[in-house]
Scaffold this motif. Structure first.
Motif, PDB file in Angstrom:
ATOM      1  N   THR A 119       8.072   8.368   1.444  1.00 54.64           N
ATOM      2  CA  THR A 119       8.215  10.047   2.105  1.00 54.64           C
ATOM      3  C   THR A 119       9.383  10.651   1.592  1.00 54.64           C
ATOM      4  O   THR A 119       9.367  11.747   1.614  1.00 54.64           O
ATOM      5  N   GLY A 120      10.575   9.811   1.326  1.00 52.86           N
ATOM      6  CA  GLY A 120      11.719  10.551   0.844  1.00 52.86           C
ATOM      7  C   GLY A 120      12.642  10.607   2.220  1.00 52.86           C
ATOM      8  O   GLY A 120      13.688  11.142   1.928  1.00 52.86           O
ATOM      9  N   ASP A 121      12.046  10.554   3.326  1.00 47.99           N
ATOM     10  CA  ASP A 121      12.721  10.581   4.627  1.00 47.99           C
ATOM     11  C   ASP A 121      13.156   9.535   5.304  1.00 47.99           C
ATOM     12  O   ASP A 121      12.426   8.203   5.128  1.00 47.99           O
ATOM     13  N   ASN A 122      14.233   9.482   6.089  1.00 45.26           N
ATOM     14  CA  ASN A 122      14.672   8.184   6.735  1.00 45.26           C
ATOM     15  C   ASN A 122      14.088   8.179   8.426  1.00 45.26           C
ATOM     16  O   ASN A 122      14.113   9.097   8.718  1.00 45.26           O
ATOM     17  N   LEU A 123      13.663   7.029   8.808  1.00 44.04           N
ATOM     18  CA  LEU A 123      13.439   6.819  10.328  1.00 44.04           C
ATOM     19  C   LEU A 123      14.711   7.132  11.014  1.00 44.04           C
ATOM     20  O   LEU A 123      15.878   7.024  10.249  1.00 44.04           O
ATOM     21  N   PRO A 124      14.648   7.468  12.298  1.00 36.18           N
ATOM     22  CA  PRO A 124      15.873   7.565  13.030  1.00 36.18           C
ATOM     23  C   PRO A 124      16.697   6.428  12.932  1.00 36.18           C
ATOM     24  O   PRO A 124      16.288   5.201  12.636  1.00 36.18           O
ATOM     25  N   ALA A 125      18.119   6.604  12.903  1.00 35.44           N
ATOM     26  CA  ALA A 125      18.847   5.642  12.930  1.00 35.44           C
ATOM     27  C   ALA A 125      19.044   4.513  13.936  1.00 35.44           C
ATOM     28  O   ALA A 125      19.349   3.370  13.772  1.00 35.44           O
ATOM     29  N   LEU A 126      18.654   5.160  15.103  1.00 37.35           N
ATOM     30  CA  LEU A 126      18.622   4.306  16.404  1.00 37.35           C
ATOM     31  C   LEU A 126      17.293   4.034  16.496  1.00 37.35           C
ATOM     32  O   LEU A 126      16.476   4.504  16.985  1.00 37.35           O
ATOM     33  N   ARG A 127      17.091   2.353  16.273  1.00 41.12           N
ATOM     34  CA  ARG A 127      15.655   1.976  16.570  1.00 41.12           C
ATOM     35  C   ARG A 127      15.457   2.033  18.125  1.00 41.12           C
ATOM     36  O   ARG A 127      16.176   1.712  18.825  1.00 41.12           O
ATOM     37  N   PRO A 128      14.148   1.828  18.231  1.00 47.43           N
ATOM     38  CA  PRO A 128      13.702   1.816  19.890  1.00 47.43           C
ATOM     39  C   PRO A 128      13.891   0.190  20.219  1.00 47.43           C
ATOM     40  O   PRO A 128      13.622  -0.637  19.436  1.00 47.43           O
ATOM     41  N   ARG A 129      14.562   0.204  21.377  1.00 47.30           N
ATOM     42  CA  ARG A 129      14.944  -1.330  21.725  1.00 47.30           C
ATOM     43  C   ARG A 129      14.506  -1.188  23.170  1.00 47.30           C
ATOM     44  O   ARG A 129      14.889  -0.488  23.892  1.00 47.30           O
ATOM     45  N   GLY A 130      14.608  -2.528  23.609  1.00 54.80           N
ATOM     46  CA  GLY A 130      14.000  -3.138  24.987  1.00 54.80           C
ATOM     47  C   GLY A 130      15.396  -3.190  25.765  1.00 54.80           C
ATOM     48  O   GLY A 130      15.340  -3.796  26.936  1.00 54.80           O
ATOM     49  N   GLY A 131      16.632  -3.253  25.102  1.00 55.27           N
ATOM     50  CA  GLY A 131      17.849  -3.744  25.826  1.00 55.27           C
ATOM     51  C   GLY A 131      18.049  -5.258  25.848  1.00 55.27           C
ATOM     52  O   GLY A 131      18.866  -5.568  26.437  1.00 55.27           O
ATOM     53  N   ALA A 158       0.797  -1.198   0.005  1.00 56.83           N
ATOM     54  CA  ALA A 158       0.057   0.013  -0.339  1.00 56.83           C
ATOM     55  C   ALA A 158       0.799   1.352   0.026  1.00 56.83           C
ATOM     56  O   ALA A 158       0.233   2.602   0.003  1.00 56.83           O
ATOM     57  N   HIS A 159       2.120   1.022   0.125  1.00 59.49           N
ATOM     58  CA  HIS A 159       2.976   2.194   0.267  1.00 59.49           C
ATOM     59  C   HIS A 159       2.568   3.296   1.555  1.00 59.49           C
ATOM     60  O   HIS A 159       2.623   4.398   1.312  1.00 59.49           O
ATOM     61  N   ASP A 160       2.300   2.650   2.469  1.00 59.55           N
ATOM     62  CA  ASP A 160       1.755   3.128   3.685  1.00 59.55           C
ATOM     63  C   ASP A 160       3.030   3.236   4.884  1.00 59.55           C
ATOM     64  O   ASP A 160       3.407   2.492   5.436  1.00 59.55           O
ATOM     65  N   PRO A 161       3.290   4.848   4.908  1.00 60.64           N
ATOM     66  CA  PRO A 161       4.418   4.937   5.705  1.00 60.64           C
ATOM     67  C   PRO A 161       3.883   4.909   7.511  1.00 60.64           C
ATOM     68  O   PRO A 161       4.728   4.595   8.114  1.00 60.64           O
ATOM     69  N   SER A 162       2.875   5.335   7.451  1.00 62.80           N
ATOM     70  CA  SER A 162       2.229   5.110   9.005  1.00 62.80           C
ATOM     71  C   SER A 162       2.297   3.793   9.408  1.00 62.80           C
ATOM     72  O   SER A 162       2.891   3.483  10.769  1.00 62.80           O
ATOM     73  N   GLN A 163       1.799   2.756   8.622  1.00 60.95           N
ATOM     74  CA  GLN A 163       2.055   1.307   8.946  1.00 60.95           C
ATOM     75  C   GLN A 163       3.428   0.892   9.054  1.00 60.95           C
ATOM     76  O   GLN A 163       3.876  -0.038  10.270  1.00 60.95           O
ATOM     77  N   ALA A 164       4.137   1.478   8.357  1.00 57.94           N
ATOM     78  CA  ALA A 164       5.574   1.094   8.471  1.00 57.94           C
ATOM     79  C   ALA A 164       6.243   1.428   9.673  1.00 57.94           C
ATOM     80  O   ALA A 164       6.953   0.700  10.468  1.00 57.94           O
TER      81      ALA A 164
END
Length: 240
Positions: free
Chosen positions: A216-228, A146-152
């Motif tokens: 979108t042409g933008d990148n998500l943050p390089a640091l992913r959210p993690r639980g350690g 769907a080219h859906d950035p919100s779901q991604a």
């Protein structure tokens, strides 16, 4: 292969549509493989395990076809803007999908090795982790189609949950091995399965990042959210 590609593609738009169709097909096959691998774990289903492995060459063939089409589009069509992002992302996404298929086939094979010995070991944690990984993969494939950035983006955030499941499962299986050495063989196989699920989660997140960028042409943050999870597991390994 069920997709008929024998006709001659005459236009740029037809080639883009063909690329999208092949990507969707590849995503659905990989989804199926992961589902079959999880059935092999949950139901000790040997037929599901065999089918998960049998579908792997289909994924490999689609990866090669997508790569060839992408090279053709880049060389002959000179795509720009969103089309260029989509085409380049497709090349990277197929690599992640191919690896997910490999991990699913590996999980299915290993699942059969714990059938006879694993009855005293609870698989509830592994099943819970598997459900989350599968749901994230399904949402990612849907976002890709769907080219859906919100779901991604939702999938990108959900990777933290996969890491937390892996940490909990790692500690649980190590405890089983410490309590009874007879559990070591089965728990070792289950640890490999859990690690493969965690890697599927990582590749799923890779795809989500590429879908977001293509849309979108933008990148998500390089640091992913993690639980350690990984850091904690590493500490546990050193202690043991």
């Amino acid at each position: 292969m069920s997709l008929d590609r024998s006709h001659i593609v005459k236009s740029y738009e037809q080639e883009l549509d063909l690329l999208r169709t092949m990507m969707a097909q590849m995503g659905r096959i990989v989804e199926s493989q992961v589902g079959l691998a999880l059935d092999a774990i949950a139901e000790h289903d040997e037929a599901a395990a065999d089918e998960a492995a049998r579908r792997d060459p289909e994924v490999d063939e689609l990866e090669r076809e997508v790569e060839g089409l992408v090279i053709r589009l880049l060389a002959l069509r000179s795509p720009m803007g969103p089309d260029l992002r989509e085409i380049v992302a497709a090349l990277k996404i197929t690599g992640d999908l191919e690896r997910i298929g490999d991990y699913a086939a590996s999980i299915a094979r290993r699942a059969m090795k714990v059938v006879d010995e694993g009855e005293k070991i609870s698989l509830s944690g592994l099943r819970s982790m598997g459900r989350l990984v599968r749901e994230n993969l399904q949402r990612t494939v849907s976002a890709m189609i769907a080219h859906d950035p919100s779901q991604a983006t939702e999938v990108w955030h959900a990777d933290q949950g996969v890491d937390e499941h892996y940490l909990t499962l790692f500690r649980e299986l190590v405890t089983y091995m410490m309590e009874d050495p007879r559990n070591i063989r089965s728990c070792t196989e289950l640890l490999f399965i859990a690690k493969n699920l965690e890697r599927i989660g990582d590749h799923t997140t890779n795809i989500a990042e590429r879908v977001f960028y293509a849309a979108t042409g933008d990148n998500l943050p390089a640091l992913r959210p993690r639980g350690g999870a990984r850091k904690s597991v590493a500490k546990d390994v050193k202690k043991s």
